[in-house]
Design a protein around this motif. Structure first.
Motif, PDB file in Angstrom:
ATOM      1  N   ALA A 311       1.124  -1.049   0.314  1.00  9.51           N
ATOM      2  CA  ALA A 311       0.263  -0.575   0.098  1.00  9.51           C
ATOM      3  C   ALA A 311       1.148   1.270  -0.128  1.00  9.51           C
ATOM      4  CB  ALA A 311      -0.770  -0.132   1.187  1.00  9.51           C
ATOM      5  N   LEU A 312       1.764   1.417   0.797  1.00 13.40           N
ATOM      6  CA  LEU A 312       3.142   2.182   0.614  1.00 13.40           C
ATOM      7  C   LEU A 312       4.295   2.578  -0.602  1.00 13.40           C
ATOM      8  CD1 LEU A 312       3.910   1.996   4.834  1.00 13.40           C
ATOM      9  CD2 LEU A 312       2.859   3.845   3.261  1.00 13.40           C
ATOM     10  N   ILE A 313       4.099   1.678  -1.267  1.00  9.55           N
ATOM     11  CA  ILE A 313       4.358   1.787  -2.171  1.00  9.55           C
ATOM     12  C   ILE A 313       5.026   3.027  -3.374  1.00  9.55           C
ATOM     13  CG2 ILE A 313       5.589   0.521  -4.821  1.00  9.55           C
ATOM     14  CD1 ILE A 313       4.943  -1.641  -3.220  1.00  9.55           C
ATOM     15  N   PRO A 314       2.799   3.377  -3.763  1.00 14.60           N
ATOM     16  CA  PRO A 314       2.919   5.023  -4.323  1.00 14.60           C
ATOM     17  C   PRO A 314       3.015   5.839  -4.174  1.00 14.60           C
ATOM     18  CG  PRO A 314       1.199   3.291  -4.576  1.00 14.60           C
ATOM     19  CD  PRO A 314       2.233   2.331  -3.251  1.00 14.60           C
ATOM     20  N   LEU A 315       3.492   5.645  -3.058  1.00 20.04           N
ATOM     21  CA  LEU A 315       3.673   6.964  -1.997  1.00 20.04           C
ATOM     22  C   LEU A 315       5.439   7.243  -1.501  1.00 20.04           C
ATOM     23  CD1 LEU A 315       0.659   7.148   1.438  1.00 20.04           C
ATOM     24  CD2 LEU A 315       1.028   8.221  -0.942  1.00 20.04           C
ATOM     25  N   ALA A 316       5.954   5.784  -1.355  1.00 24.55           N
ATOM     26  CA  ALA A 316       7.682   5.848  -1.885  1.00 24.55           C
ATOM     27  C   ALA A 316       8.126   5.951  -2.643  1.00 24.55           C
ATOM     28  CB  ALA A 316       7.956   4.299  -1.458  1.00 24.55           C
ATOM     29  N   ALA A 318       6.342   8.192  -5.591  1.00 24.31           N
ATOM     30  CA  ALA A 318       6.010   9.647  -5.273  1.00 24.31           C
ATOM     31  C   ALA A 318       7.376  10.630  -4.394  1.00 24.31           C
ATOM     32  CB  ALA A 318       5.072  10.052  -4.811  1.00 24.31           C
ATOM     33  N   GLY A 319       7.727   9.850  -4.046  1.00 27.37           N
ATOM     34  CA  GLY A 319       8.398  11.062  -3.265  1.00 27.37           C
ATOM     35  C   GLY A 319       9.945  11.045  -3.322  1.00 27.37           C
ATOM     36  N   ASP A 320       9.934   9.361  -3.953  1.00 24.35           N
ATOM     37  CA  ASP A 320      11.764   9.216  -4.003  1.00 24.35           C
ATOM     38  C   ASP A 320      12.593   8.243  -3.257  1.00 24.35           C
ATOM     39  OD1 ASP A 320      13.670   8.127  -5.956  1.00 24.35           O
ATOM     40  OD2 ASP A 320      14.911  10.022  -5.345  1.00 24.35           O
ATOM     41  N   ARG A 321      11.456   7.753  -2.196  1.00 23.77           N
ATOM     42  CA  ARG A 321      12.014   7.401  -0.848  1.00 23.77           C
ATOM     43  C   ARG A 321      11.489   6.107  -0.075  1.00 23.77           C
ATOM     44  NH1 ARG A 321       9.177  10.881   3.194  1.00 23.77           N
ATOM     45  NH2 ARG A 321      10.332   9.400   4.359  1.00 23.77           N
ATOM     46  N   PRO A 322      12.259   4.588  -1.243  1.00 25.15           N
ATOM     47  CA  PRO A 322      11.816   3.210  -1.092  1.00 25.15           C
ATOM     48  C   PRO A 322      11.836   3.476   0.917  1.00 25.15           C
ATOM     49  CG  PRO A 322      14.263   4.187  -1.989  1.00 25.15           C
ATOM     50  CD  PRO A 322      13.458   4.859  -1.413  1.00 25.15           C
ATOM     51  N   GLU A 323      12.707   3.452   1.714  1.00 26.05           N
ATOM     52  CA  GLU A 323      12.258   3.618   2.565  1.00 26.05           C
ATOM     53  C   GLU A 323      10.910   3.715   3.296  1.00 26.05           C
ATOM     54  OE1 GLU A 323      13.961   7.779   2.765  1.00 26.05           O
ATOM     55  OE2 GLU A 323      14.071   5.954   1.460  1.00 26.05           O
ATOM     56  N   VAL A 324       9.733   4.198   3.039  1.00 28.05           N
ATOM     57  CA  VAL A 324       8.912   4.648   3.212  1.00 28.05           C
ATOM     58  C   VAL A 324       8.490   3.087   3.206  1.00 28.05           C
ATOM     59  CG1 VAL A 324       6.367   5.351   2.927  1.00 28.05           C
ATOM     60  CG2 VAL A 324       8.513   7.029   2.103  1.00 28.05           C
ATOM     61  N   LEU A 354      10.427  -2.107  -6.265  1.00 32.58           N
ATOM     62  CA  LEU A 354      10.699  -0.570  -5.590  1.00 32.58           C
ATOM     63  C   LEU A 354      12.315  -0.338  -5.853  1.00 32.58           C
ATOM     64  CD1 LEU A 354       9.970   1.944  -3.605  1.00 32.58           C
ATOM     65  CD2 LEU A 354       9.368  -0.395  -1.760  1.00 32.58           C
ATOM     66  N   THR A 355      12.607  -1.178  -5.326  1.00 31.71           N
ATOM     67  CA  THR A 355      13.730  -0.710  -5.432  1.00 31.71           C
ATOM     68  C   THR A 355      15.088  -0.360  -6.444  1.00 31.71           C
ATOM     69  OG1 THR A 355      14.947  -2.832  -3.668  1.00 31.71           O
ATOM     70  CG2 THR A 355      16.172  -2.180  -4.822  1.00 31.71           C
ATOM     71  N   MET A 356      14.378  -1.266  -7.575  1.00 31.08           N
ATOM     72  CA  MET A 356      14.960  -1.297  -8.912  1.00 31.08           C
ATOM     73  C   MET A 356      14.503   0.644  -9.345  1.00 31.08           C
ATOM     74  SD  MET A 356      15.788  -2.535 -12.095  1.00 31.08           S
ATOM     75  CE  MET A 356      15.878  -4.368 -11.516  1.00 31.08           C
ATOM     76  N   THR A 357      13.144   0.657  -8.985  1.00 35.08           N
ATOM     77  CA  THR A 357      12.719   2.297  -8.772  1.00 35.08           C
ATOM     78  C   THR A 357      13.176   3.650  -8.948  1.00 35.08           C
ATOM     79  OG1 THR A 357      10.172   1.245 -10.082  1.00 35.08           O
ATOM     80  CG2 THR A 357      10.977   3.910 -10.035  1.00 35.08           C
ATOM     81  N   ALA A 358      13.120   3.402  -7.579  1.00 36.48           N
ATOM     82  CA  ALA A 358      13.963   4.701  -6.302  1.00 36.48           C
ATOM     83  C   ALA A 358      15.479   3.903  -5.897  1.00 36.48           C
ATOM     84  CB  ALA A 358      12.872   4.769  -5.498  1.00 36.48           C
ATOM     85  N   GLY A 359      15.482   2.853  -6.099  1.00 33.83           N
ATOM     86  CA  GLY A 359      17.471   2.610  -5.370  1.00 33.83           C
ATOM     87  C   GLY A 359      18.361   1.768  -6.340  1.00 33.83           C
TER      88      GLY A 359
END
Length: 416
Positions: A311-316, A318-324, A354-359
């Motif tokens: 559920a939190l992936i879209p928010l992560a 959007a903010g380029d913050r995978p740690e979310v 997630l890691t591929m997109t923002a990590g």
């Protein structure tokens, strides 16, 4: 040795490249055109890539699956599969196999009782556990077929006489089985069968007076609608499921709040999504597993972490913050029991995407290749769709060797 498919290669090279005037389509461009056609015509994501097109042209795959053949015909402008150089193989023929001929004439008429008691209710509940366990372990393929046969037989018990209490319990048990079969059908993209079984489960819930089963069925229907892109319909279903929180357990409230959070996050309503995550965590902290209905046995700590992480992936992103989202997904991967390998694979694929997109793409590739290995023995079209999203996320990083290998692994697994 396979025979080279010169027809397909010639057709590809005869079509102009959109990026390089004066040259023919590259294998990658053809793959992207096929995936775009399938997305436009089916609403589902496919992950054909240059590696698989090369296998077609080498003749290593002589009979791709029907969607890929249709898309290739449309993109390359031919009418028949033979024009593409494809011919049915023994694996691709629809004539009955030798084994199938042995079984084709068998018909069994198993009598159903005319009066039911608690032993009959327990028999159906045992069937539910068996089908659900198979579906979680192996995916929806075999589970859907076997579960449907048991559902047809169990439905006959609803016409039998019995006390009101027993008949209500039987409706709930049979409806639960209907929901499990529906989800198995959803898992293998048999959407019409899924809809019919979900509707049957709702009817059973109403007949048996089980609001908890009705709410759970609506929640599962919401998952399917969201998967197919109907976000408004999915939100309406989950809102209906949540309309009587006093009639469902804390575990159910946690599960439904998480589903709603995911929808709101995808729809661009981050504040509301975060509020629902907080509510879901609070409900989960209050849960009493001993008081949960049987259909919620899967929603343990691992499932909660994986679902809230999703559920939190879209928010992560959007903010380029995978740690979310990443810590919850990692916790889920570590916590999932061995009897839920599909759930672990889902969490690992989502962490890789997630890691591929923002990590770090190399780290993502390592996570993703392990996820592919976990997904390989499972028969789940939903898993393949999730892997397709990972392949899409990996496309900008294909110059990294590990990432290219990951995309090749995904294409190999998705090939017919």
């Amino acid at each position: 040795m396979p025979t080279s498919n010169s027809k397909l290669r010639a057709l590809r090279e005869s079509r102009p490249s959109p990026a390089r005037p004066g040259t023919g389509l590259s294998r990658g461009e053809l793959a992207e055109a096929v995936n775009e056609y399938l997305w436009r015509t089916t609403g589902r994501r496919y992950s054909l890539d240059a590696h698989t097109v090369a296998r077609y042209e080498r003749g290593a795959i002589g009979w791709p699956s029907a969607p890929y053949r249709e898309a290739l015909r449309a993109v390359l402008g031919v009418a028949k599969d033979a024009d593409l150089g494809f011919h049915p193989t023994p694996r691709g023929r629809t004539t009955p196999s030798r084994a199938g001929r042995f079984l084709a004439g068998i018909s069994i008429d198993s009598p159903a009782p005319t009066r039911i008691g608690w032993a009959d209710v327990e028999q159906v509940r045992a069937a539910v556990r068996a089908v659900a366990a198979s579906e979680n372990l192996f995916g929806g393929g075999l589970s859907c077929e076997s579960g449907m046969a048991q559902l047809r037989w169990a439905a006959r018990l609803l016409d039998a006489r019995g006390s009101d209490e027993v008949r209500n319990a039987m409706h709930e048990a049979v409806g639960n089985l209907g929901g499990v079969v529906a989800y198995s059908a959803f898992d293998i993209a048999a959407y019409r069968a899924a809809d019919q079984c979900f509707e049957f489960a709702l009817w059973c819930a109403d007949e048996g007076g089980s609001w908890a089963l009705r709410a759970n069925t609506l929640a599962e229907m919401s998952r399917k609608a969201a998967h197919l892109g109907d976000l408004d319909g999915a939100l309406a279903m989950i809102e209906s499921a949540r309309s009587r929180p006093d009639r469902v357990s804390a575990t159910a409230r946690a599960m439904m709040s998480t589903l709603r959070a995911r929808l709101l996050a995808v729809m661009g309503r981050p504040a509301e999504a975060l509020a629902d995550i907080e509510r879901a965590d609070a409900h989960f902290a209050e849960r009493d597993p001993a008081g949960d209905p049987p259909w919620l046995c899967y929603y343990d700590a691992a499932e909660h972490e994986g679902s809230t992480g999703k559920a939190l992936i879209p928010l992560a992103l959007a903010g380029d913050r995978p740690e979310v989202a990443a810590p919850r997904l990692r916790t889920a991967i570590e916590a999932h029991r061995d009897d839920y390998p599909r759930s672990r694979a889902f969490s690992r694929i989502r962490l890789a995407t997630l890691t591929m997109t923002a990590g770090d793409p190399r780290e993502a590739a390592a996570i993703g290749r392990r996820a592919v290995a976990e997904a390989a023995p499972l028969r789940s079209r939903r898993l393949l769709a999730e892997l397709g999203r990972l392949a899409d996320a990996a496309r900008p990083h294909t110059r990294v060797g590990d990432v290219a290998d990951l995309r090749a692994d995904i294409a190999e697994l998705a090939a017919p």
